[in-house]
Design a protein around this motif. Sequence first.
Motif, PDB file in Angstrom:
ATOM      1  N   GLN A  43      43.023 -15.660  55.589  1.00 25.99           N
ATOM      2  CA  GLN A  43      42.882 -17.107  55.406  1.00 25.99           C
ATOM      3  C   GLN A  43      43.493 -17.555  54.083  1.00 25.99           C
ATOM      4  O   GLN A  43      44.179 -18.579  54.025  1.00 25.99           O
ATOM      5  CB  GLN A  43      41.407 -17.497  55.452  1.00 25.99           C
ATOM      6  N   LEU A  44      43.212 -16.794  53.019  1.00 26.67           N
ATOM      7  CA  LEU A  44      43.765 -17.140  51.708  1.00 26.67           C
ATOM      8  C   LEU A  44      45.287 -17.156  51.743  1.00 26.67           C
ATOM      9  O   LEU A  44      45.925 -18.070  51.224  1.00 26.67           O
ATOM     10  CB  LEU A  44      43.285 -16.141  50.653  1.00 26.67           C
ATOM     11  N   GLN A  68      38.325 -15.664  42.734  1.00 25.46           N
ATOM     12  CA  GLN A  68      37.537 -14.785  43.581  1.00 25.46           C
ATOM     13  C   GLN A  68      36.932 -15.538  44.763  1.00 25.46           C
ATOM     14  O   GLN A  68      36.030 -16.342  44.600  1.00 25.46           O
ATOM     15  CB  GLN A  68      36.411 -14.136  42.763  1.00 25.46           C
ATOM     16  N   GLY A  69      37.482 -15.307  45.942  1.00 30.30           N
ATOM     17  CA  GLY A  69      36.923 -15.917  47.142  1.00 30.30           C
ATOM     18  C   GLY A  69      37.470 -17.275  47.497  1.00 30.30           C
ATOM     19  O   GLY A  69      37.011 -17.894  48.457  1.00 30.30           O
ATOM     20  N   GLY A  70      38.443 -17.803  46.769  1.00 29.03           N
ATOM     21  CA  GLY A  70      38.936 -19.138  47.104  1.00 29.03           C
ATOM     22  C   GLY A  70      40.235 -19.499  46.409  1.00 29.03           C
ATOM     23  O   GLY A  70      40.920 -18.654  45.838  1.00 29.03           O
ATOM     24  N   ILE A  71      40.554 -20.796  46.478  1.00 27.11           N
ATOM     25  CA  ILE A  71      41.810 -21.306  45.940  1.00 27.11           C
ATOM     26  C   ILE A  71      41.534 -22.559  45.118  1.00 27.11           C
ATOM     27  O   ILE A  71      40.670 -23.366  45.457  1.00 27.11           O
ATOM     28  CB  ILE A  71      42.780 -21.666  47.080  1.00 27.11           C
ATOM     29  N   SER A  72      42.268 -22.702  44.024  1.00 29.52           N
ATOM     30  CA  SER A  72      42.199 -23.894  43.185  1.00 29.52           C
ATOM     31  C   SER A  72      43.549 -24.602  43.219  1.00 29.52           C
ATOM     32  O   SER A  72      44.589 -23.983  42.992  1.00 29.52           O
ATOM     33  CB  SER A  72      41.843 -23.506  41.745  1.00 29.52           C
ATOM     34  N   GLY A 109      35.150 -22.310  57.727  1.00 31.20           N
ATOM     35  CA  GLY A 109      33.990 -21.939  56.930  1.00 31.20           C
ATOM     36  C   GLY A 109      34.149 -22.209  55.457  1.00 31.20           C
ATOM     37  O   GLY A 109      33.692 -21.443  54.619  1.00 31.20           O
ATOM     38  N   LYS A 110      34.781 -23.329  55.141  1.00 33.59           N
ATOM     39  CA  LYS A 110      35.092 -23.634  53.735  1.00 33.59           C
ATOM     40  C   LYS A 110      34.278 -24.819  53.226  1.00 33.59           C
ATOM     41  O   LYS A 110      33.716 -25.590  53.996  1.00 33.59           O
ATOM     42  CB  LYS A 110      36.573 -23.992  53.604  1.00 33.59           C
ATOM     43  N   MET A 111      34.236 -24.929  51.914  1.00 28.22           N
ATOM     44  CA  MET A 111      33.728 -26.108  51.236  1.00 28.22           C
ATOM     45  C   MET A 111      34.863 -26.602  50.355  1.00 28.22           C
ATOM     46  O   MET A 111      35.519 -25.810  49.682  1.00 28.22           O
ATOM     47  CB  MET A 111      32.512 -25.758  50.370  1.00 28.22           C
ATOM     48  N   VAL A 112      35.129 -27.893  50.375  1.00 26.29           N
ATOM     49  CA  VAL A 112      36.193 -28.468  49.554  1.00 26.29           C
ATOM     50  C   VAL A 112      35.551 -29.363  48.499  1.00 26.29           C
ATOM     51  O   VAL A 112      34.966 -30.392  48.812  1.00 26.29           O
ATOM     52  CB  VAL A 112      37.189 -29.286  50.402  1.00 26.29           C
ATOM     53  N   LEU A 161      39.006 -27.508  44.827  1.00 23.65           N
ATOM     54  CA  LEU A 161      38.535 -26.133  44.963  1.00 23.65           C
ATOM     55  C   LEU A 161      38.195 -25.874  46.418  1.00 23.65           C
ATOM     56  O   LEU A 161      37.434 -26.626  47.030  1.00 23.65           O
ATOM     57  CB  LEU A 161      37.305 -25.899  44.084  1.00 23.65           C
ATOM     58  N   ILE A 162      38.765 -24.806  46.969  1.00 24.95           N
ATOM     59  CA  ILE A 162      38.567 -24.470  48.377  1.00 24.95           C
ATOM     60  C   ILE A 162      37.901 -23.105  48.445  1.00 24.95           C
ATOM     61  O   ILE A 162      38.493 -22.094  48.059  1.00 24.95           O
ATOM     62  CB  ILE A 162      39.907 -24.431  49.136  1.00 24.95           C
ATOM     63  N   ALA A 163      36.666 -23.053  48.909  1.00 23.05           N
ATOM     64  CA  ALA A 163      35.929 -21.785  48.958  1.00 23.05           C
ATOM     65  C   ALA A 163      34.689 -21.976  49.832  1.00 23.05           C
ATOM     66  O   ALA A 163      34.300 -23.104  50.154  1.00 23.05           O
ATOM     67  CB  ALA A 163      35.524 -21.343  47.557  1.00 23.05           C
TER      68      ALA A 163
END
Length: 212
Positions: free
Chosen positions: A55-56, A82-86, A122-125, A202-204
């Motif tokens: 996914q990343l 760690q675990g997401g994207i900025s 399954g993300k939070m933005v 922030l996407i995680a």
Amino acid sequence: MQRIVLIVLAALLAVLVLAGVVLYPEYTNLKQALQTCEKKAADLEKKGASLSDAQLKTVCDSLVSSLNEQIKKNEVTIKEFQGGISLSLVDRILFRLGGATLTPQGEKVLAKVGEGLKKVQGKMVRVVGHTDPIPIRQDFLDKFPSNWELSAARASTVVRYFQDKSGLDPKGLEAVGRSFYQPAGGNDSEKGRALNRRVEILIAPPMELKAK
């Protein structure tokens, strides 16, 4: 009389012992079932603590490709944590000076970002608005009394665009205003202040964003 009492007590003790023998296996089974459930919950929480590598890579490749022009101009920065994207966007490509209404260019950029975000499950933005410490101009004070209101309004504008135009689930969106209290550069130069006037996306998974 004392003998009768002793006999009754002995009988009660025998009943309790028998009940313990009968119920112990059931208690043991319930305890084991509870432990199994707790282990499964912990495993699920651990698995959901970060987005998958696939996914990343998918969302990073998509965003880098679609925002290549803005990245080359240093208007957009994409980083993995760690675990997401900025994703950080300087304010000038989204808003006019002192305002919180998207420019036509800003809408085009967010449309590309929204398309990339659709590919992550399954993300939070979390959208975070940032400003420099320069006070709000007099002609904008009636709408934004301070940089708190301006940063929060800009974050809300981006979130609303993702919901209304990109079709992202609003339950997975969050708008935050940080004013000038989380700078990316120094405030003693225009270059530094320009870095601080930004919108960060922030996407995680929710678990990851709790601590950020």
